[in-house]
Design an enzyme around this catalytic site. Structure first.
Site, mmCIF file in Angstrom:
data_model
loop_
_atom_site.group_PDB
_atom_site.id
_atom_site.type_symbol
_atom_site.label_atom_id
_atom_site.label_comp_id
_atom_site.label_asym_id
_atom_site.label_seq_id
_atom_site.Cartn_x
_atom_site.Cartn_y
_atom_site.Cartn_z
ATOM 1 N N GLU A 1 0.821 -1.274 -0.246
ATOM 2 C CA GLU A 1 0.312 0.013 -0.008
ATOM 3 C C GLU A 1 0.869 1.108 0.043
ATOM 4 O OE1 GLU A 1 -0.655 -2.546 2.496
ATOM 5 O OE2 GLU A 1 -2.562 -3.523 1.525
ATOM 6 N N HIS B 1 -11.505 -5.619 8.664
ATOM 7 C CA HIS B 1 -11.877 -5.161 7.239
ATOM 8 C C HIS B 1 -12.826 -3.810 7.989
ATOM 9 C CE1 HIS B 1 -9.920 -9.257 6.579
ATOM 10 N NE2 HIS B 1 -10.043 -8.642 5.173
HETATM 11 C C1 LIG Z 1 -1.719 -4.958 4.091
HETATM 12 C C2 LIG Z 1 -2.664 -6.213 3.555
HETATM 13 N N1 LIG Z 1 -2.718 -5.153 2.742
HETATM 14 C C3 LIG Z 1 -4.217 -5.564 1.757
HETATM 15 C C4 LIG Z 1 -4.820 -7.136 2.446
HETATM 16 C C5 LIG Z 1 -5.942 -7.941 1.242
HETATM 17 N N2 LIG Z 1 -5.523 -9.174 1.550
HETATM 18 C C6 LIG Z 1 -6.073 -9.813 1.654
HETATM 19 S S1 LIG Z 1 -5.667 -11.992 1.609
HETATM 20 C C7 LIG Z 1 -4.693 -11.111 0.268
HETATM 21 C C8 LIG Z 1 -3.839 -12.041 -0.782
HETATM 22 C C9 LIG Z 1 -2.355 -12.320 -0.757
HETATM 23 O O1 LIG Z 1 -2.263 -12.815 -1.184
HETATM 24 P P1 LIG Z 1 -0.505 -13.890 -0.137
HETATM 25 O O2 LIG Z 1 -0.064 -13.199 0.316
HETATM 26 O O3 LIG Z 1 -0.145 -14.604 -2.011
HETATM 27 O O4 LIG Z 1 -1.510 -14.706 0.187
HETATM 28 P P2 LIG Z 1 -2.361 -16.470 -0.453
HETATM 29 O O5 LIG Z 1 -3.901 -14.893 -0.172
HETATM 30 O O6 LIG Z 1 -2.428 -16.529 -1.503
HETATM 31 O O7 LIG Z 1 -2.222 -17.527 0.602
HETATM 32 C C10 LIG Z 1 -4.799 -9.444 -0.004
HETATM 33 C C11 LIG Z 1 -4.679 -8.451 -1.174
HETATM 34 C C12 LIG Z 1 -4.397 -7.491 3.334
HETATM 35 N N3 LIG Z 1 -4.765 -8.836 4.269
HETATM 36 N N4 LIG Z 1 -3.516 -6.764 4.429
#
Ligand SMILES: Cc1ncc(C[n+]2csc(CCOP(=O)(O)OP(=O)(O)O)c2C)c(N)n1
Ligand SMILES: Cc1ncc(C[n+]2csc(CCOP(=O)(O)OP(=O)(O)O)c2C)c(N)n1
Ligand SMILES: [Mg+2]
Ligand SMILES: [Mg+2]
Lengths: 337, 346, 337, 346
Positions: free
Chosen positions: A66, A135
Site C-alpha cells: 500500500e 475489515h
Molecule cells: C496489508 C494488507 N493489504 C491487503 C490485504 C487484503 N488481502 C487479503 S489476502 C490478499 C492476497 C494475499 O496473497 P498471498 O500473500 O499470496 O497469500 P495467499 O492468500 O495466496 O495465501 C490481500 C491482498 C491484507 N489482508 N493486508
C-alpha cells in the site's frame, strides 16, 4: 413519437463503477490501479470490467504494497497523471499512512503550489458486512486531522457517482471513503448525474425539532431514524456532510440554529472521532441557539468487534433515538447528577 | 529442491535426506486431516456457519511439512490461510475457526499453543516472530519460530523489515513463503520479477531455499535443516515452497475471473497427498489399515468441528469492553452500562 | 549534625533519562532500543549513557525501520519483556502506524486478554525547536482515537520521571509523547519522585474565572498566560490532562463546572484535534454550567510550517488570552453575527 | 568496481571505461564547487544562518558522478544530504538551502529543475521516482530518474516497495545508495549483514553494482551504464557507492560519541577530489589555470550564497494558508483573518 425519459435504478457500487468508466473515457490521464482491481474487478467489483474495456494500461493490478501504491501515485501525479488507487479495506490503508500524511497531503504546501497531486485514494470503509478483524475500520478521523487532504464520503448512489467524478477532477488529493455496506444500496437515478458540489453539505430531510448530522453509511440509518421519530411526533432534520475536510460548516450550523438541538452520528468510535470536531464547532458557532449539548452517537471506544457482536457496536436507529431523547426536551434538566 | 517426485518416487539429493518412515507417516496423516478439515470448513462456509473461509487445499504439504519440523518450544506465526498448519501444530480445531466464525478475533490463547493469532494484515506478524525469538534468547530460552506468509505478502515493506531485523539480530526464524502463485487474483509475475522468492535471502545475508511445496518430505527436510542452523546461530532463512491454491481465495472469491481451469488441473495432478500416499504404499510404510485410521481420525475431527459448530454460542455483548485495557477504564465502564441499558430496552 | 534534605534542579530530558535508568535497574525485563539510542544517547540525549552503564543487551541501536521496531517490540512483549522503543521524531512514527493501530493497540482485545503487550513507545513530539519539515508534528489525535492505547504526555520534569516509570510498569501499550521543546525545562525536584497516577488530570493552578485545559508543551505556556491574565484581573485555572486516552474527565469537568468557561489549548491543528474531543465532552457534561462555548486554541489547519514561520503557527500567550477574551464576559453576546 | 585508484591512477576494467577527458574535468569541477558549497553552508550553520546543515564532504564523487550521468529530461530525487548533487543538477544554490534556512520546505520548483523536493522521511521518495518515470513512459516520454539514498535508508520498508515496483514495472530508475558507513550514529553492520547493499538487487530481479564511491569516474561510468540499460528496457538497478561522511551527520551531531578519528583519517586519505585532481594533472587534462578557474567558480558560488543569505527575507505569515489546497477553503480564509488580527494587535 413522444420522448420517454428513462429512469433507472442503480446501486452505489454500480454508480462508482460508472464514474470510473466515465472518468477513464473523459481523460486519458486518469488511470486506476491497486490490488485486485484488474481482471477480478476489485473484491467489491467496483472496478468490474475496466481492464477489459480500457486496457491494461488504464486499469491494472499492482504489487501488494500500500505504501508503494500511494508513493507511486504521488510520482505519477507529479508528472501529470490522475491516478485513482484503491486500498482494499480501511485497515489496509495504514501501511500507506506515512506516504499519505507526510507527502500526499503536504506536497502542494511544501512546494508552494508548484507540485499538484490530483490523486484519489478509494477506501471501502466501515462495518456492517460481517467482516473479520481489520475489515471494518472507520478511519476518517485520521485523515480529517491531516491538513492538505480532502476527505469525502458519499451517502447515496447519485452522490457516489457525482462525488467520485469531482474527486478525480479535483487538483487536491482526495481520500474517497466508500461506505462499503452501502455498495448494494439502490436509488433510482439516471447516470451520469451531477449533484451538489462535494464540499457542500446537504439537507437530506427537513425537520424542525433537532438535527441529525451524518455522513457515509449513516445517512440511510439517520433517515430511518427520522422516519421512526416522525411516528413519535418528532420532526428531525438530517444533514449529510459529504466532504468532511476541509469542512464548510455553513449548512450544518444553519440547520442547528434553526432546530436548536443536534446529534452527530458515525460508525467510528466516539472518542476523538470526527463527531467531536462537528460537536465542538457547532457548539462554538451556535452556542446560544442550543437547547441541549450536541450529543454524539457512534461505535464504542473499543476495537471494532467480531462479526457476531457488530450489531451491538454500530449505532442504529435505537441508539440514535435514545440520544435524541436525551436532548433535554424537558426544561429543568441539569447535567452532572 | 525435491525429495519425492510427483509419482511418489524418491529423488537423490546431495544435502537433504527424506525424513524417516515415522515422520513420513506423520506428515501424511496430518495432510489427510488437513484436507478433510479444509473441506469441512468449506462446507460450513457455504452453509453460512462461517463468515468466511480461506481454504488451503493443495497447500497441505507446505504447511504440514513446515510445522512438523518445529520443536517443543517453538512458535508458529500463521496467516489466515494456515488452519492446517495450526491444526498440525496442535491448536484446537474449533478455536482455529473462531476468527472465521465471527465469534471473536483470535479464538485461542497464543501462549498455550505457542501460536500467534492468525494474521490478516499481510506480513505484519513477521517482525513479531523476530521480536519473540529475540526475547526468548534474551531470557536464555531455546525458542525458534516459523512464519508462514504468501507470495503476495513478500511485496509488503513489513516483510523486508522483518527479514532484515532477523538477519541483523541473528534470531532463529524461518520464513516459509507459500508461493501458491496467486495473491487473490494477482499472479506472481505482477508481484515479483526475481528469479525466485528465495533469492530475496541474498539481500539480507540470509540463506534461501527453494523447494517443491507439494513435497511434504522436502519441505520438512529443508525447514528442519534451516531451523537447526538458525538455532545454532547460523541465522534466519527464507524457504520458498512452490505450491498452489486449488480452491478459490475464500468462499467469496470468483477465480474464473482470473485463472484457467487448466492451471488448476495441472496442479491437481501434482496433489501432495497422492504423491505421499504412493510413496508410503510403495515402500510399505503404511498399509490400508493405517490409511483408514488416518481417514477416521480426519473424519472424527470433522465431526467434532461440525458438532461443536452446530450450537449457537451466546456471546456476551458486555465482553466488548473487557479486554481493551488491563483494567476497564471509567469511560468504558460507562459505555458498558449504556449498552446494557440499550439491551434492556429492546 | 542536622540532616539536610537535598533538593536539586533537573531538566525534563534528564528526568526521562533517570526514569529509564531506574527502570532498567529495577526490572531485568526492561530494554531500550531504537535509532541512535545507543552510544549516541539519542538525538536529544534522553538515552545518554544507558548503553555504557547497562550494556548493549539492555540499550542498543536497531536497524532504521520504525515498523520493524514496533513489530519486534510487540513480539518481545508477547514473550514477557518490557521494551521501551523510541521513534526519533513524531513524523517518523508514521511508518509504524499499521503496527501500532492494527496490532499493538488491539492485541489484548484480539486475544481476550491472553496476550499482554507492555510496550512503551517514546515519541519526541511537537514544535518550537526550529525543526525542518517532518520534525514538529503533534500526532496525539491519531493515537487517542485508537482504542487500546494509552496516550500520555508529561508537562513537567517531575511528571516526566514519574509517568515514564508508570508507563514502563503498565501492562497496556503506552504512547509516551515527550514535548521535545520542554526537554530543557527545569524544575527543582528530588528524583526519584512519584507524582499523581498518570491517568489523573491535575490542577496546576487554581482559578475561578475560566479553565485552561492543556497538556504536554502547553502546560508551561498556559501557566504563563494565567500569570498574564492575573495581571489583568482574570483568575484562570490551569488543568494539565496528562493521560489523554483513555481519558478520565472527572478533574476537568469539575473545574469547568466551577469556572463556567474553558479554553482547550494544544499545538496540533485545531481541526479534528484532541481539543475537539475535550470540548465536546466537557460541553456534554457541563452544558448548563457553561457561560460560553468551550473554545479551542491551537495550530492552524495547515501543515506544520517552516522554522521561520512557526511562531505564527504555534499558540502562545497572546492567542490564548484572545480566546479567553472571547468567552462572552459581557452578557448579551450572540454568535453568528 | 574502481576505475581510478586512490593515487589517481587508472585501473583496467573489463566492462566499464573511464569517462572522456571533458567529463572528467566536469566531474572535478562539480566536486570542487560541491566541496566549497558544503564548507560555506557549514559556516552559515555555525553562524546560525542555517537552522541545520547535513554536509556531504567526502561524498562529492558519488553525488557528482551520479548526477552528471543524467540526461536532459531525467529527474533527480535527492535526500537532505544531497545539496552537492542538486547543485550539479542545476538547482539554484540558494534555493537548495531554503529548507535548511527555515524559510520554506522546498525552496524551488521541482518541475523547473526536474528535481524532487529534498526528502527527509527516509526512503519515501523512492516510490515517487518509480511513479514519475512510469507516468513519463505512459505519456511516451523518455525520462529516467536517479534516486539518492543512504545506507540506513535501505532498511526501511519503503525502500523495498520502491525497488520492487520499479522492477515489476520495469521503470528506468537507478537507485544510488551512498553507503557512507553510518546512519547518524549507527554503523552499517547494525543495519545489514548482506555481503553488500548491492546484493539486494538480486531479490528484485534487478542488476546491482558495487562501486568505489570516492571514484567519480567509476560512479559516473556505472550510473551512466545503468541508466542506458534501464532506458532500453533492461530494468532498474541498484548502485551502491562506498563512501564516507567526513563531517558530522549535521552541525548538531556529536560524532566523537560513536566513531574514531582514525576512521575519519582513513577516509580523508581517500579523498575523492585529490584522486581526481591527481589524475587530471598527471594526464594533463587540466592545468593550473583551469584548476584555478574551478576554484574561482566555486568561490563565486560561495559568495553568491553568502551574499544572498545575508539579508533577512520577510516571510509573509499569510503564506501559511495559501498552498494547502488548490483554493483557500473558507475555514482557512477565517484563520488567515484571525492571524492577521493577531499580528495587528502586537
Ligand atoms: C496489508 C494488507 N493489504 C491487503 C490485504 C487484503 N488481502 C487479503 S489476502 C490478499 C492476497 C494475499 O496473497 P498471498 O500473500 O499470496 O497469500 P495467499 O492468500 O495466496 O495465501 C490481500 C491482498 C491484507 N489482508 N493486508
Ligand atoms: C522515516 C525516518 N526515520 C528516521 C529519520 C531520522 N533520521 C534522519 S537521518 C537518519 C540516518 C540516515 O542514515 P542514512 O540513510 O545512512 O543517510 P545519511 O544520513 O548517512 O546520508 C535518521 C535515522 C528520518 N529522517 N526518517
Ligand atoms: Mg499467494
Ligand atoms: Mg549513511
Amino acid at each position: 413519437m413522444a420522448h420517454t425519459f428513462p429512469t433507472s435504478e442503480t446501486t452505489m457500487g454500480a454508480a462508482l463503477n460508472r464514474a470510473l468508466r466515465d472518468a477513464l473515457a473523459a481523460d486519458p490521464d486518469v488511470l486506476v490501479y491497486g490490488e485486485d482491481v484488474g481482471p477480478l474487478g476489485g473484491v467489491f467489483r467496483v472496478t468490474d470490467g475496466l481492464t477489459a474495456d480500457f486496457g491494461e494500461e488504464r486499469c491494472f493490478d499492482s504489487p501488494l504494497a500500500e505504501s508503494g501504491i500511494v508513493g507511486t501515485a504521488i510520482g505519477m501525479a507529479a508528472y501529470g497523471l490522475r491516478p485513482v488507487v484503491e486500498m482494499q479495506f480501511d485497515a489496509f490503508s495504514y501501511p500507506a499512512f506515512e506516504q499519505v500524511t507526510s507527502h500526499l497531503a503536504k506536497m502542494r504546501n511544501r512546494t508552494r503550489g508548484a507540485v499538484t497531486l490530483p490523486v484519489v485514494i478509494r477506501v471501502p470503509y466501515g462495518g456492517g458486512i460481517g467482516g473479520v478483524e481489520h475489515h471494518s475500520d472507520s478511519s476518517e478521523a485520521y485523515y480529517t486531522h491531516t491538513p492538505g487532504l480532502r476527505v469525502v464520503t458519499p451517502g447515496t448512489p447519485a452522490d457516489a457517482y457525482s462525488m467520485l467524478r469531482e474527486a478525480i477532477d479535483c487538483d487536491d488529493p482526495v481520500l474517497f471513503l466508500e461506505p462499503k455496506r452501502r455498495y448494494w444500496a439502490r436509488e433510482t437515478v439516471e447516470l451520469p448525474v451531477r449533484t451538489e458540489p462535494m464540499q457542500r453539505s446537504v439537507v437530506r430531510r427537513s425537520g424542525s425539532d433537532a438535527t441529525l448530522i451524518v455522513y457515509g453509511p449513516m445517512v440511510a440509518t439517520a433517515l430511518e431514524a427520522a422516519e421512526a421519530a416522525a411516528g413519535e411526533g418528532r420532526d428531525l432534520e438530517v444533514v449529510d456532510l459529504r466532504q468532511l475536510a476541509p469542512f464548510d460548516d455553513a449548512t450544518v450550523t444553519a440547520s442547528v440554529r434553526r432546530t436548536g438541538r443536534a446529534v452527530v452520528v458515525h460508525e467510528a468510535s466516539v472518542f476523538g472521532g470526527y463527531g467531536a470536531e462537528v460537536a465542538a464547532r457547532v457548539t462554538e458557532q451556535c452556542f446560544h441557539h442550543l437547547e441541549a449539548p450536541v450529543l454524539r452517537v457512534g461505535g464504542w471506544d473499543v476495537p471494532y468487534p467480531p462479526p457476531k457482536l457488530e450489531e451491538h457496536h454500530l449505532p442504529g436507529v435505537d441508539r440514535i433515538l435514545t440520544a435524541v431523547d436525551r436532548l433535554q426536551w424537558e426544561s429543568e434538566w441539569v447535567e452532572g447528577r | 529442491m525435491r525429495l519425492v517426485d510427483r509419482h511418489g518416487v524418491r529423488r537423490e539429493h546431495s544435502s537433504f535426506t527424506v525424513p524417516d518412515p515415522a515422520m513420513l507417516a506423520e506428515l501424511h496423516r496430518a495432510m489427510v486431516i488437513g484436507r478433510r478439515f479444509n473441506q469441512q470448513a468449506g462446507t460450513l462456509a457455504r452453509q453460512g456457519r462461517l463468515a468466511v473461509y480461506p481454504s488451503s487445499t493443495g497447500q497441505e504439504a507446505a504447511q504440514v511439512g513446515g510445522v512438523l519440523a518445529l520443536g517443543e518450544r517453538d512458535w508458529l506465526f500463521p496467516s489466515y490461510r494456515d488452519s492446517v498448519a495450526m491444526l498440525t501444530h496442535g491448536v484446537d480445531p474449533v478455536e482455529t475457526l473462531t476468527l472465521f466464525r465471527g465469534d471473536w478475533h483470535c479464538g485461542y490463547d497464543p501462549h498455550r499453543y505457542r501460536c500467534a493469532p492468525q494474521c490478516t494484515p499481510l506480513a505484519t506478524n513477521a517482525s513479531h516472530a523476530v521480536g519473540l525469538t529475540y526475547a526468548a534468547r534474551h531470557k536464555g530460552h531455546d525458542v525458534a519460530a516459523l512464519v508462514l506468509m504468501g507470495d503476495g505478502a513478500t511485496s509488503e515493506g513489513d516483510t523486508h523489515e522483518a527479514y532484515n531485523f532477523a538477519a541483523v539480530w541473528n534470531t532463529p526464524v524461518v520464513f516459509l513463503v507459500q508461493n501458491n502463485h496467486w495473491a487473490i487474483s494477482v499472479p506472481l509475475h505482477r508481484q515479483s520479477v526475481a528469479p525466485t522468492l528465495a533469492h530475496k535471502a541474498v539481500g539480507y545475508g540470509m540463506r534461501g531455499y527453494h523447494v517443491d511445496g507439494n513435497d511434504a518430505a522436502a519441505v520438512h527436510s529443508v525447514v528442519a535443516h534451516a531451523l537447526t542452523e538458525a538455532r545454532e546461530g547460523g541465522g534466519p532463512a527464507i524457504v520458498e515452497a512452490l505450491t498452489y491454491r486449488v480452491d478459490p481465495h475464500t468462499n467469496a472469491d470468483a477465480p474464473q475471473r482470473y485463472r484457467d481451469d487448466g492451471e488448476v488441473e495441472y496442479w491437481v495432478e501434482r496433489d501432495p497427498l497422492i504423491r505421499m500416499e504412493t510413496l508410503l504404499r510403495n515402500e510399505q510404510i503404511v498399509d490400508d489399515g493405517l490409511l483408514e485410521v488416518y481417514e477416521r481420525d480426519a473424519e472424527r475431527i470433522a465431526t467434532v468441528v461440525r458438532d461443536r459448530m452446530a450450537g449457537e454460542d451466546r456471546l456476551d455483548p458486555a465482553s466488548l469492553f473487557t479486554d481493551v485495557y488491563a483494567e476497564v477504564p471509567p469511560v468504558l465502564e460507562r459505555q458498558r452500562n449504556e449498552l446494557a441499558e440499550e439491551l434492556r430496552e429492546v
